[in-house]
Design a protein around this motif. Structure first.
Motif, mmCIF file in Angstrom:
data_model
loop_
_atom_site.group_PDB
_atom_site.id
_atom_site.type_symbol
_atom_site.label_atom_id
_atom_site.label_comp_id
_atom_site.label_asym_id
_atom_site.label_seq_id
_atom_site.Cartn_x
_atom_site.Cartn_y
_atom_site.Cartn_z
ATOM 1 N N ILE A 147 0.820 -1.161 -0.158
ATOM 2 C CA ILE A 147 -0.136 0.187 0.022
ATOM 3 C C ILE A 147 0.845 1.243 0.069
ATOM 4 C CG2 ILE A 147 -1.653 1.447 1.461
ATOM 5 C CD1 ILE A 147 -3.014 -1.354 2.466
ATOM 6 N N ARG A 190 1.258 4.923 -2.737
ATOM 7 C CA ARG A 190 0.871 6.131 -2.071
ATOM 8 C C ARG A 190 2.144 7.068 -1.884
ATOM 9 N NH1 ARG A 190 -2.370 4.985 2.765
ATOM 10 N NH2 ARG A 190 -3.854 4.363 1.243
ATOM 11 N N THR A 194 -6.777 14.108 4.610
ATOM 12 C CA THR A 194 -7.854 13.387 4.000
ATOM 13 C C THR A 194 -8.554 14.252 2.887
ATOM 14 O OG1 THR A 194 -9.398 14.278 5.561
ATOM 15 C CG2 THR A 194 -8.608 12.177 6.055
ATOM 16 N N ARG A 225 -7.137 9.246 -6.102
ATOM 17 C CA ARG A 225 -7.601 7.820 -5.709
ATOM 18 C C ARG A 225 -6.183 7.092 -4.836
ATOM 19 N NH1 ARG A 225 -7.828 2.717 -9.633
ATOM 20 N NH2 ARG A 225 -7.931 1.145 -8.072
ATOM 21 N N GLU A 277 -8.204 7.483 -1.689
ATOM 22 C CA GLU A 277 -9.144 6.527 -1.920
ATOM 23 C C GLU A 277 -8.608 5.171 -2.008
ATOM 24 O OE1 GLU A 277 -11.241 7.634 -5.591
ATOM 25 O OE2 GLU A 277 -11.728 9.819 -4.517
ATOM 26 N N THR A 278 -8.961 4.265 -2.971
ATOM 27 C CA THR A 278 -8.543 2.748 -2.927
ATOM 28 C C THR A 278 -7.378 2.674 -3.401
ATOM 29 O OG1 THR A 278 -10.800 2.055 -3.370
ATOM 30 C CG2 THR A 278 -9.111 0.592 -3.666
ATOM 31 N N PRO A 279 -6.105 2.221 -2.580
ATOM 32 C CA PRO A 279 -4.999 2.307 -2.896
ATOM 33 C C PRO A 279 -4.747 1.377 -4.077
ATOM 34 C CG PRO A 279 -5.004 0.702 -1.149
ATOM 35 C CD PRO A 279 -6.402 1.357 -1.225
ATOM 36 N N TYR A 280 -3.613 1.750 -5.108
ATOM 37 C CA TYR A 280 -3.276 1.004 -6.227
ATOM 38 C C TYR A 280 -2.502 -0.254 -5.470
ATOM 39 C CZ TYR A 280 -4.532 4.136 -9.739
ATOM 40 O OH TYR A 280 -5.436 5.203 -10.399
ATOM 41 N N PRO A 281 -2.832 -1.463 -6.432
ATOM 42 C CA PRO A 281 -1.717 -2.589 -5.991
ATOM 43 C C PRO A 281 -0.297 -2.626 -6.058
ATOM 44 C CG PRO A 281 -2.701 -3.211 -8.178
ATOM 45 C CD PRO A 281 -3.482 -1.478 -7.601
#
Length: 536
Positions: free
Chosen positions: A198, A202, A222, A240, A244-248
Motif C-alpha cells: 500500500i 501512495r 484526507t 485515488r 481513496e482505494t490504494p493501487y496494488p
C-alpha cells in the motif's frame, strides 16, 4: 578527514562533496577497481549499542536487492566507521525542485519513467522509500556534465541520464564536538515498511503531487487540492492513490496516470551502465605451451603472512575447519586455547554447496551427516537434506560461532572469451559449466581470512589495494582490473587494466589485453604478491 588521506588501504579522499542534513559525503578513489565512490563517515555512536551491526545488516539487505535502479552499497568499514557506496555524478530530485521550482506533467512523466518498476522491486525485496523521497531519488549524468546547468534547462535538451533510488536511510547527528561537522548516525535506520504493497504507490503519488506544485501533504491528510499541472483525469488518479482505494503497485498507478496525461514526445534516454558481454585477450607467446586441465587449483603464497588462493570449479564446494577436506577454511586464528575451543565447535566439513540448474543449493553437514552444532542461513536453520537455494548475498553462521558471507556473482551465461591465438594453445577443447560467474566466501565479524576460497564457474574479477592485498570484485559488473577465468577445463588469469609489470606468469609478463593459462609449478606474481601454482 583530510583530502588526499588514504582509508582502509583502499580509498583515497578526493574532495568533500556534500554537507547536508543527511551528513557529510566525500568523493573518493577506489584504487582496487579504479573507480570513484562515495564515502560517508559515521558518528562514534554508530559503533555503540549494536548500531554498527544493525547498519551491517541493513547494508546486506540492500546488497541482496541488487537492481540497476538502486544505488549500490559496497561496504561498511567498522574500524574506520565509514559507509562506502556508488558515486553518482548529478543531483537529487530535491535539488532539481529547488532549481526549477516546479516541473510540468510531461517532464515529470518522462523523467521518472523507470521509477515505478524500481519501487515495485523494492516492495518485493522488503525495502521502502524514505518518507522524504525527494532527496533519495538521484539523477546521474556523465562526469563531464555540469549538473546545475543541465537541471535548469528543459528536459528535452538533457543528455542521457540514469535514475536511481538510494534505498538506505541514515539519520544525521548534528551535535558534533566542533559544533559544525555533520556526521551520520544509524539510530533511525529504516529500510522496511509495515505494509509496502500500500505504501509504495501512495508514496509515489505524494512524490508526484509535490513535484507538480502541490503543497507538502501531512501523512494523514484526507482532502485533495487539485494541482494545476494535471488535467482533471490526472488529478483523479492522484486523488485515488492518496485518499481513496490504494493501487496494488506503482506500475498500475503509473499506467493510469499515463492514460490520463498522454505525452506525444518520446522520453529522454535513460542509459544504464552497460555490462560487457565478451572479452578479447591474447596468450603471450611463451605461455602457449602451458595447459593444466583440472577442477581445482591452489595458488600457494610464498609469504606466510599472505593468504593463499584456492580456485575450485567442481560441482560441489565444502566449507569447514579441515585443511584437507574443506575448500573454504573456517578456523579461528591465531591458534590460542580459546580459539582452538571455538574451532572445535565446527565440523571438518560443516556445510556443503552444490551447483545446479536452479543455482547454488546449500546444505548443512558433509552430504552424509549433519554438522555437530548446526548451521544458519540469514538466521534460519539450514537443513542437511533439502538445503536452500542461494541466489543472492547471504550470511552463513556455523555452530553459532563462525560467520561467513556468501556472495554469489552469477549470470545467465558466461561472458564470451575470445582468444585470437587459441588455435596455437596446447590445451583441451571447450568444457561447459553448470553455472556462470563465481561465488566468493568472505569471513565476517572480524574473523581473519586464512585463504581465499573462490568457487569459479566462468570468471571472477579482482584488484589490488594500496597495501597490494588481493581484493575480489563483488560488484558483478565485469569491469575488473584483472580476472581469473575457468575456460576449456583450465584456469586462466587475465590482465584487463593493471599497470605494465604488475602481472607475471612463469617469468613472462602478462600485459593489458593478455591472458595466461595457469599450470602446476608455475611462478605467479601479482604486484608484490608471489605465488606458486599447485594442483589441489
Amino acid at each position: 578527514m583530510l583530502i588526499g588521506q588514504r582509508l582502509a588501504d583502499r580509498y583515497e579522499l578526493l574532495e568533500e562533496a556534500l554537507r547536508t542534513a543527511g551528513g557529510r559525503v566525500f568523493r573518493a578513489r577506489d584504487v582496487v577497481h579504479s573507480e570513484v565512490v562515495a564515502i560517508k563517515p559515521l558518528d562514534a555512536s554508530a559503533t555503540a549499542g549494536g548500531g554498527i551491526h544493525r547498519l551491517g545488516t541493513e547494508v546486506r539487505r540492500v546488497q541482496q536487492a541488487a537492481h540497476p535502479g538502486l544505488l549500490r552499497y559496497d561496504a561498511v568499514l567498522v574500524q574506520e566507521r565509514l559507509v562506502v557506496r556508488e558515486w553518482l555524478h548529478g543531483f537529487s530530485l530535491l535539488e532539481l525542485l529547488r532549481w526549477r521550482k516546479q516541473l510540468t506533467a510531461a517532464e515529470t512523466l518522462r523523467l521518472l519513467a523507470t521509477l515505478p518498476a524500481t519501487l515495485d522491486f523494492m516492495t518485493d525485496a522488503g525495502l521502502a522509500l524514505s518518507p522524504q523521497p525527494l532527496a533519495k531519488i538521484l539523477i546521474g549524468l556523465d562526469t563531464k556534465a555540469a549538473p546545475k546547468e543541465i537541471a535548469t534547462q528543459p528536459l528535452a535538451t538533457w543528455p542521457p541520464f540514469v535514475l536511481k533510488v538510494n534505498p538506505l536511510r541514515l539519520r544525521a547527528s548534528l551535535s558534533s564536538m566542533d559544533g559544525q561537522t555533520t556526521l551520520t548516525s544509524v539510530a533511525e535506520l529504516q529500510t522496511a515498511t509495515t505494509d509496502p504493497a500500500i505504501d509504495a504507490p501512495r508514496c509515489l503519488a505524494g512524490l508526484l503531487y509535490e513535484l507538480l506544485g502541490g503543497h507538502v501533504r501531512p501523512a494523514r491528510e484526507t482532502r485533495y487540492s487539485p494541482v494545476a499541472a494535471l488535467r482533471e483525469d490526472g488529478n483523479a488518479v492522484l486523488r485515488r492513490a492518496l485518499i481513496e482505494t490504494p493501487y496494488p503497485n506503482c506500475r498500475a498507478l503509473w499506467a493510469d496516470l499515463e492514460r490520463a496525461e498522454p505525452i506525444d514526445a518520446p522520453a529522454p534516454a535513460h542509459v544504464p551502465k552497460l555490462v560487457r558481454s565478451s572479452y578479447i585477450a591474447r596468450i603471450p607467446e611463451p605461455l602457449l605451451r602451458f595447459a593444466n586441465p583440472s577442477t581445482a587449483l591452489k595458488l600457494a603464497s610464498q609469504d606466510p603472512t599472505s593468504p593463499s588462493v584456492h580456485l575450485v570449479a567442481r560441482g560441489s564446494f565444502a566449507i569447514g575447519r579441515s585443511v584437507m577436506q574443506a575448500d573454504c577454511l573456517t578456523r579461528f586464528f591465531p591458534e590460542t586455547p580459546t580459539h582452538n575451543e571455538l574451532t572445535c565447535q565446527l565440523s571438518r566439513v560443516h556445510a556443503t554447496a552444490e551447483a545446479t540448474d536452479r543455482g547454488i543449493i546449500l546444505r548443512d553437514g558433509n552430504g552424509a551427516l549433519a554438522s555437530v552444532n548446526g548451521s544458519r542461513l540469514d538466521g534460519e536453520p539450514l537443513d542437511a537434506v533439502h538445503g536452500r537455494v542461494v541466489q543472492r548475498r547471504a550470511l552463513l553462521t556455523l555452530g553459532e560461532v563462525y560467520h561467513l558471507e556468501i556472495v554469489p556473482l552469477l549470470g545467465p551465461q558466461p561472458r564470451s572469451l575470445e582468444i585470437p591465438n587459441i588455435a596455437a594453445w596446447t590445451g583441451p577443447a571447450e568444457a561447459r559449466s553448470t553455472l556462470a560467474g563465481a561465488t566468493v566466501f568472505l569471513p565476517s565479524a572480524g574473523q581473519p581470512l586464512l585463504r581465499h576460497a573462490i568457487w569459479l564457474f566462468s570468471e571472477i574479477g579482482f584488484g589490488l589495494d594500496f597495501a597490494r592485498h588481493l581484493v575480489w570484485d563483488t560488484r558483478g559488473n565485469g569491469e575488473s582490473r584483472a580476472m581469473f577465468h575457468y575456460y576449456r577445463g583450465c584456469f586462466w588469469i587475465r590482465n584487463n587494466s593493471l599497470p605494465e609489470g604488475v602481472l607475471e606468469v612463469a617469468g613472462s609478463p602478462v600485459a593489458r589485453g593478455e591472458i595466461a593459462p595457469l599450470a602446476a609449478d608455475q611462478a605467479l606474481r601479482v604486484g608484490t604478491l608471489h605465488f606458486t601454482v599447485e594442483a589441489a
